[in-house]
Design a protein around this motif. Structure first.
Motif, PDB file in Angstrom:
ATOM      1  N   SER A  84       0.822  -1.211   0.000  1.00 53.80           N
ATOM      2  CA  SER A  84       0.000   0.000   0.000  1.00 53.80           C
ATOM      3  C   SER A  84       0.853   1.257   0.000  1.00 53.80           C
ATOM      4  O   SER A  84       0.649   2.168  -0.817  1.00 53.80           O
ATOM      5  CB  SER A  84      -0.933   0.007   1.220  1.00 53.80           C
ATOM      6  N   PHE A  85       1.824   1.337   0.903  1.00 55.37           N
ATOM      7  CA  PHE A  85       2.631   2.547   1.012  1.00 55.37           C
ATOM      8  C   PHE A  85       3.364   2.843  -0.293  1.00 55.37           C
ATOM      9  O   PHE A  85       3.392   3.982  -0.760  1.00 55.37           O
ATOM     10  CB  PHE A  85       3.641   2.403   2.160  1.00 55.37           C
ATOM     11  N   ILE A  86       3.955   1.804  -0.881  1.00 57.37           N
ATOM     12  CA  ILE A  86       4.753   2.005  -2.093  1.00 57.37           C
ATOM     13  C   ILE A  86       3.883   2.497  -3.242  1.00 57.37           C
ATOM     14  O   ILE A  86       4.209   3.482  -3.922  1.00 57.37           O
ATOM     15  CB  ILE A  86       5.464   0.686  -2.475  1.00 57.37           C
ATOM     16  N   LEU A  87       2.746   1.836  -3.462  1.00 58.16           N
ATOM     17  CA  LEU A  87       1.893   2.219  -4.587  1.00 58.16           C
ATOM     18  C   LEU A  87       1.224   3.568  -4.347  1.00 58.16           C
ATOM     19  O   LEU A  87       1.066   4.367  -5.279  1.00 58.16           O
ATOM     20  CB  LEU A  87       0.838   1.140  -4.820  1.00 58.16           C
ATOM     21  N   PHE A  88       0.822   3.854  -3.108  1.00 62.16           N
ATOM     22  CA  PHE A  88       0.215   5.144  -2.807  1.00 62.16           C
ATOM     23  C   PHE A  88       1.201   6.281  -3.069  1.00 62.16           C
ATOM     24  O   PHE A  88       0.864   7.296  -3.679  1.00 62.16           O
ATOM     25  CB  PHE A  88      -0.253   5.192  -1.350  1.00 62.16           C
ATOM     26  N   ILE A  89       2.432   6.110  -2.606  1.00 62.11           N
ATOM     27  CA  ILE A  89       3.447   7.155  -2.793  1.00 62.11           C
ATOM     28  C   ILE A  89       3.796   7.301  -4.272  1.00 62.11           C
ATOM     29  O   ILE A  89       4.037   8.412  -4.764  1.00 62.11           O
ATOM     30  CB  ILE A  89       4.697   6.837  -1.952  1.00 62.11           C
ATOM     31  N   ALA A  90       3.824   6.199  -5.013  1.00 61.68           N
ATOM     32  CA  ALA A  90       4.106   6.274  -6.449  1.00 61.68           C
ATOM     33  C   ALA A  90       3.025   7.069  -7.170  1.00 61.68           C
ATOM     34  O   ALA A  90       3.310   7.913  -8.034  1.00 61.68           O
ATOM     35  CB  ALA A  90       4.220   4.871  -7.033  1.00 61.68           C
ATOM     36  N   THR A  91       1.764   6.831  -6.824  1.00 63.77           N
ATOM     37  CA  THR A  91       0.663   7.592  -7.418  1.00 63.77           C
ATOM     38  C   THR A  91       0.776   9.068  -7.080  1.00 63.77           C
ATOM     39  O   THR A  91       0.602   9.942  -7.939  1.00 63.77           O
ATOM     40  CB  THR A  91      -0.687   7.042  -6.911  1.00 63.77           C
ATOM     41  N   ILE A  92       1.065   9.371  -5.819  1.00 62.82           N
ATOM     42  CA  ILE A  92       1.193  10.770  -5.388  1.00 62.82           C
ATOM     43  C   ILE A  92       2.345  11.453  -6.100  1.00 62.82           C
ATOM     44  O   ILE A  92       2.216  12.590  -6.577  1.00 62.82           O
ATOM     45  CB  ILE A  92       1.381  10.819  -3.854  1.00 62.82           C
ATOM     46  N   ALA A  93       3.491  10.782  -6.194  1.00 65.22           N
ATOM     47  CA  ALA A  93       4.655  11.380  -6.858  1.00 65.22           C
ATOM     48  C   ALA A  93       4.364  11.666  -8.334  1.00 65.22           C
ATOM     49  O   ALA A  93       4.790  12.705  -8.867  1.00 65.22           O
ATOM     50  CB  ALA A  93       5.859  10.449  -6.725  1.00 65.22           C
ATOM     51  N   THR A  94       3.631  10.793  -8.979  1.00 69.05           N
ATOM     52  CA  THR A  94       3.271  11.009 -10.382  1.00 69.05           C
ATOM     53  C   THR A  94       2.405  12.255 -10.551  1.00 69.05           C
ATOM     54  O   THR A  94       2.637  13.088 -11.429  1.00 69.05           O
ATOM     55  CB  THR A  94       2.540   9.781 -10.936  1.00 69.05           C
ATOM     56  N   MET A  95       1.388  12.391  -9.698  1.00 69.00           N
ATOM     57  CA  MET A  95       0.492  13.547  -9.788  1.00 69.00           C
ATOM     58  C   MET A  95       1.213  14.849  -9.448  1.00 69.00           C
ATOM     59  O   MET A  95       0.976  15.887 -10.059  1.00 69.00           O
ATOM     60  CB  MET A  95      -0.701  13.350  -8.849  1.00 69.00           C
ATOM     61  N   VAL A  96       2.115  14.798  -8.459  1.00 67.35           N
ATOM     62  CA  VAL A  96       2.869  16.003  -8.090  1.00 67.35           C
ATOM     63  C   VAL A  96       3.776  16.433  -9.236  1.00 67.35           C
ATOM     64  O   VAL A  96       3.925  17.632  -9.515  1.00 67.35           O
ATOM     65  CB  VAL A  96       3.684  15.750  -6.804  1.00 67.35           C
ATOM     66  N   GLN A  97       4.380  15.477  -9.908  1.00 69.90           N
ATOM     67  CA  GLN A  97       5.216  15.808 -11.055  1.00 69.90           C
ATOM     68  C   GLN A  97       4.393  16.473 -12.149  1.00 69.90           C
ATOM     69  O   GLN A  97       4.836  17.455 -12.781  1.00 69.90           O
ATOM     70  CB  GLN A  97       5.874  14.534 -11.599  1.00 69.90           C
ATOM     71  N   LEU A  98       3.171  15.991 -12.363  1.00 71.16           N
ATOM     72  CA  LEU A  98       2.281  16.611 -13.341  1.00 71.16           C
ATOM     73  C   LEU A  98       1.935  18.040 -12.932  1.00 71.16           C
ATOM     74  O   LEU A  98       1.955  18.953 -13.768  1.00 71.16           O
ATOM     75  CB  LEU A  98       1.006  15.768 -13.469  1.00 71.16           C
ATOM     76  N   VAL A  99       1.620  18.247 -11.659  1.00 71.84           N
ATOM     77  CA  VAL A  99       1.307  19.595 -11.169  1.00 71.84           C
ATOM     78  C   VAL A  99       2.502  20.520 -11.347  1.00 71.84           C
ATOM     79  O   VAL A  99       2.357  21.679 -11.768  1.00 71.84           O
ATOM     80  CB  VAL A  99       0.889  19.542  -9.688  1.00 71.84           C
ATOM     81  N   ASN A 124       4.387  15.360   1.317  1.00 73.58           N
ATOM     82  CA  ASN A 124       3.542  16.065   2.269  1.00 73.58           C
ATOM     83  C   ASN A 124       2.700  15.039   3.042  1.00 73.58           C
ATOM     84  O   ASN A 124       2.023  14.203   2.450  1.00 73.58           O
ATOM     85  CB  ASN A 124       2.639  17.049   1.516  1.00 73.58           C
ATOM     86  N   CYS A 125       2.748  15.127   4.365  1.00 73.37           N
ATOM     87  CA  CYS A 125       2.028  14.153   5.188  1.00 73.37           C
ATOM     88  C   CYS A 125       0.531  14.171   4.915  1.00 73.37           C
ATOM     89  O   CYS A 125      -0.133  13.132   4.990  1.00 73.37           O
ATOM     90  CB  CYS A 125       2.266  14.444   6.667  1.00 73.37           C
ATOM     91  N   ALA A 126      -0.003  15.352   4.601  1.00 73.77           N
ATOM     92  CA  ALA A 126      -1.446  15.457   4.381  1.00 73.77           C
ATOM     93  C   ALA A 126      -1.875  14.672   3.146  1.00 73.77           C
ATOM     94  O   ALA A 126      -2.962  14.089   3.121  1.00 73.77           O
ATOM     95  CB  ALA A 126      -1.847  16.927   4.245  1.00 73.77           C
ATOM     96  N   ILE A 127      -1.039  14.650   2.121  1.00 73.62           N
ATOM     97  CA  ILE A 127      -1.392  13.947   0.881  1.00 73.62           C
ATOM     98  C   ILE A 127      -1.443  12.443   1.125  1.00 73.62           C
ATOM     99  O   ILE A 127      -2.426  11.770   0.779  1.00 73.62           O
ATOM    100  CB  ILE A 127      -0.379  14.275  -0.237  1.00 73.62           C
ATOM    101  N   LEU A 128      -0.403  11.905   1.730  1.00 70.70           N
ATOM    102  CA  LEU A 128      -0.400  10.468   2.034  1.00 70.70           C
ATOM    103  C   LEU A 128      -1.434  10.147   3.105  1.00 70.70           C
ATOM    104  O   LEU A 128      -2.083   9.092   3.050  1.00 70.70           O
ATOM    105  CB  LEU A 128       0.992  10.027   2.497  1.00 70.70           C
ATOM    106  N   GLY A 129      -1.622  11.062   4.052  1.00 71.41           N
ATOM    107  CA  GLY A 129      -2.618  10.841   5.098  1.00 71.41           C
ATOM    108  C   GLY A 129      -4.017  10.695   4.529  1.00 71.41           C
ATOM    109  O   GLY A 129      -4.813   9.885   5.014  1.00 71.41           O
ATOM    110  N   GLY A 130      -4.349  11.463   3.485  1.00 71.68           N
ATOM    111  CA  GLY A 130      -5.657  11.346   2.864  1.00 71.68           C
ATOM    112  C   GLY A 130      -5.912   9.945   2.336  1.00 71.68           C
ATOM    113  O   GLY A 130      -6.991   9.371   2.542  1.00 71.68           O
ATOM    114  N   SER A 131      -4.924   9.365   1.674  1.00 72.10           N
ATOM    115  CA  SER A 131      -5.087   8.007   1.131  1.00 72.10           C
ATOM    116  C   SER A 131      -5.129   6.955   2.237  1.00 72.10           C
ATOM    117  O   SER A 131      -5.909   5.995   2.165  1.00 72.10           O
ATOM    118  CB  SER A 131      -3.937   7.693   0.165  1.00 72.10           C
TER     119      SER A 131
END
Length: 245
Positions: A84-99, A124-131
């Motif tokens: 979970s942690f690895i895939l969640f962070i990978a998704t977040i990093a992808t979206m942040v790069q797009l932003v 950001n803790c809030a981003i991972l915390g949401g997931s």
């Protein structure tokens, strides 16, 4: 009704900053000007709105035990929740790069003012915390996950916007020397947290009133049933007394 309640609870009662103190580094560092706070807050809203429902899909159809049953019966027993942690962070990093690419392309001034804190949204803790909160609270549908991500972003946006507006005004105030800077900022944050948490009574009071009214109605029904039984017994006794033996 469920969507409305989830929205207001995520914005006010379960605010990422004021209830859980997540994302405090960006909250404190980028809240010196309203303009930069608005830019970062909008980026956080976008990232949370996209990543929480995406991670919900990952959790429902890949990570949970038995989630891979759609691939076939032989995959029904697989449990990939440890990823979970690895895939969640990978998704977040992808979206942040797009932003980051979009902001740099369309608003170079905002990109420069945000500096290192824009790519740091990925950690950001809030981003991972949401997931993670979405996963732990077992949100049942994609639309609820979308609602939760958007409302959590709105809550973080309101928090950083409010503190940025206050800090801009505080520059012209006579703050005691020991409290200048982060000291007075933490005090104001605590006071705002109390104000935001006070919305909890407004959101839960109706449920309590409904429960109390249901209990009272049940008691009234039981009392009326007992009264009816007593009246019937009294009538039976009177008839038996009047009837000649």
């Amino acid at each position: 009704m469920e969507h409305v309640e989830l929205f207001f609870k995520s914005v006010f009662v379960d605010n990422m900053v004021f209830a859980y103190f997540l994302g405090m580094c960006s909250y404190l560092a980028v809240s010196k000007k309203v303009s930069t706070a608005v830019g970062l807050g909008a980026a956080v809203i976008f990232v949370l709105t996209v990543t929480v429902p995406l991670n919900w899909l990952l959790d429902q159809y890949i990570l949970q035990e038995g989630a891979l049953s759609w691939l076939g019966a032989e995959f029904a027993e697989y449990d990939l929740s440890f990823l979970s942690f690895i895939l969640f962070i990978a998704t977040i990093a992808t979206m942040v790069q797009l932003v980051e690419i979009v902001v740099e392309r369309f608003s170079p001034s905002l990109y420069n003012s945000l500096g290192i804190f824009l790519p740091l949204i990925a950690v950001n803790c809030a981003i991972l915390g949401g997931s993670l909160f979405m996963q732990s609270r077992e949100i049942e549908s994609f639309t609820l996950a979308l609602n939760y991500g958007f409302s959590s972003g709105i809550g973080w946006f309101l928090a950083i916007l409010a503190i940025a507006a206050i800090r801009e005004k505080i520059r012209y105030s006579n703050v005691p020397a020991p409290l200048r800077g982060l000291g007075i900022t933490f005090i104001i944050t605590g006071l705002m947290a109390i104000g935001f948490m006070s919305f909890g009574g407004m959101l839960t009071g109706g449920d309590e009133e409904i429960e109390v009214s249901e209990v009272r109605s049940a008691e009234v029904e039981k009392t009326s049933e007992l009264n009816t039984e007593n009246i019937a017994q009294n009538e039976t006794l009177e008839v038996s007394e009047i009837t000649p033996q």
